[in-house]
Design a protein around this motif. Structure first.
Motif, PDB file in Angstrom:
ATOM      1  N   ARG A  69       0.812  -1.231   0.000  1.00 16.18           N
ATOM      2  CA  ARG A  69       0.000   0.000   0.000  1.00 16.18           C
ATOM      3  C   ARG A  69       0.835   1.266   0.000  1.00 16.18           C
ATOM      4  O   ARG A  69       0.342   2.339  -0.331  1.00 16.18           O
ATOM      5  N   LYS A  70       2.112   1.163   0.383  1.00 21.09           N
ATOM      6  CA  LYS A  70       2.994   2.330   0.373  1.00 21.09           C
ATOM      7  C   LYS A  70       3.834   2.386  -0.900  1.00 21.09           C
ATOM      8  O   LYS A  70       4.816   3.115  -0.974  1.00 21.09           O
ATOM      9  N   SER A  71       3.481   1.569  -1.885  1.00 21.85           N
ATOM     10  CA  SER A  71       4.167   1.486  -3.183  1.00 21.85           C
ATOM     11  C   SER A  71       5.586   0.936  -3.080  1.00 21.85           C
ATOM     12  O   SER A  71       6.434   1.209  -3.929  1.00 21.85           O
ATOM     13  N   LEU A  85      -9.242  -6.351   2.617  1.00 20.51           N
ATOM     14  CA  LEU A  85      -8.291  -5.559   3.393  1.00 20.51           C
ATOM     15  C   LEU A  85      -6.935  -6.249   3.378  1.00 20.51           C
ATOM     16  O   LEU A  85      -6.827  -7.431   3.094  1.00 20.51           O
ATOM     17  N   GLY A  86      -5.905  -5.497   3.719  1.00 19.62           N
ATOM     18  CA  GLY A  86      -4.584  -6.104   3.860  1.00 19.62           C
ATOM     19  C   GLY A  86      -3.483  -5.202   3.359  1.00 19.62           C
ATOM     20  O   GLY A  86      -3.726  -4.131   2.798  1.00 19.62           O
ATOM     21  N   ASP A  87      -2.257  -5.664   3.561  1.00 20.14           N
ATOM     22  CA  ASP A  87      -1.072  -4.875   3.229  1.00 20.14           C
ATOM     23  C   ASP A  87      -0.916  -4.599   1.738  1.00 20.14           C
ATOM     24  O   ASP A  87      -0.203  -3.678   1.353  1.00 20.14           O
ATOM     25  N   ARG A 135     -14.086  -0.173  -5.379  1.00 17.75           N
ATOM     26  CA  ARG A 135     -13.060  -0.849  -6.168  1.00 17.75           C
ATOM     27  C   ARG A 135     -11.866  -1.200  -5.280  1.00 17.75           C
ATOM     28  O   ARG A 135     -11.304  -0.342  -4.596  1.00 17.75           O
ATOM     29  N   ARG A 136     -11.476  -2.477  -5.320  1.00 16.90           N
ATOM     30  CA  ARG A 136     -10.310  -2.971  -4.587  1.00 16.90           C
ATOM     31  C   ARG A 136      -9.460  -3.752  -5.579  1.00 16.90           C
ATOM     32  O   ARG A 136      -9.973  -4.514  -6.404  1.00 16.90           O
ATOM     33  N   PHE A 137      -8.152  -3.569  -5.463  1.00 17.70           N
ATOM     34  CA  PHE A 137      -7.251  -4.196  -6.426  1.00 17.70           C
ATOM     35  C   PHE A 137      -5.881  -4.413  -5.815  1.00 17.70           C
ATOM     36  O   PHE A 137      -5.571  -3.916  -4.726  1.00 17.70           O
TER      37      PHE A 137
END
Length: 139
Positions: A27-29, A57-59, A68-70
């Motif tokens: 999630r922090k690229s 959910l998750g890291d 939208r979740r990806f």
């Protein structure tokens, strides 16, 4: 469904570009688990928490808008490879997982998306990638 139950999603790149790094992107690229592609497919197993709704959910889970979740696969420089001719990432949607498959994942099965690795010009495929044959229970 238990709140926060973890499932495993497997992202398999069918035909990656040899010599190019691929990784998950958190999630922090930040690239996680980079692999330099060879001649065959490469896979990444991604833990994802599923809450009622379902909500993902998750890291590694990213969001866009309310639903939208990806997941992102990083490619080349975005996967930590320097120098690289490419700095790309591929977006894989998970919010539309079929309910029947999601139930199988919640029962312990691994769900797999087999993804194209090359664009029409032979460079690494990027942008939003769709599973070649949809999401399936992994062998």
């Amino acid at each position: 469904m238990a709140a926060g139950q973890v499932i495993t999603l497997r992202l398999t790149i069918q035909d990656p570009v040899p010599g190019v790094a691929y990784s998950l992107q958190d999630r922090k690229s930040v690239p996680v688990g980079p692999v330099i592609a060879g001649a065959g497919p490469i896979s990444f197993d991604v833990p994802v928490r599923v809450a009622p709704g379902p909500r993902f959910l998750g890291d590694f889970v990213r969001s866009e808008g309310a639903s939208r979740r990806f997941l992102y696969l990083a490619i080349g420089e975005q996967a930590g490879q320097r120098p690289s001719a490419w700095s790309r990432r591929a977006k894989i949607d998970i919010h539309l997982l079929p309910a029947g498959l999601l139930e199988k994942a919640l029962a312990g099965k691994v769900l797999e998306a087999r993804l194209p690795g090359k664009a029409g010009d032979g460079s690494p495929a990027c942008a939003t990638l769709h599973p070649i044959a949809g999401w399936q229970v992994a062998d």
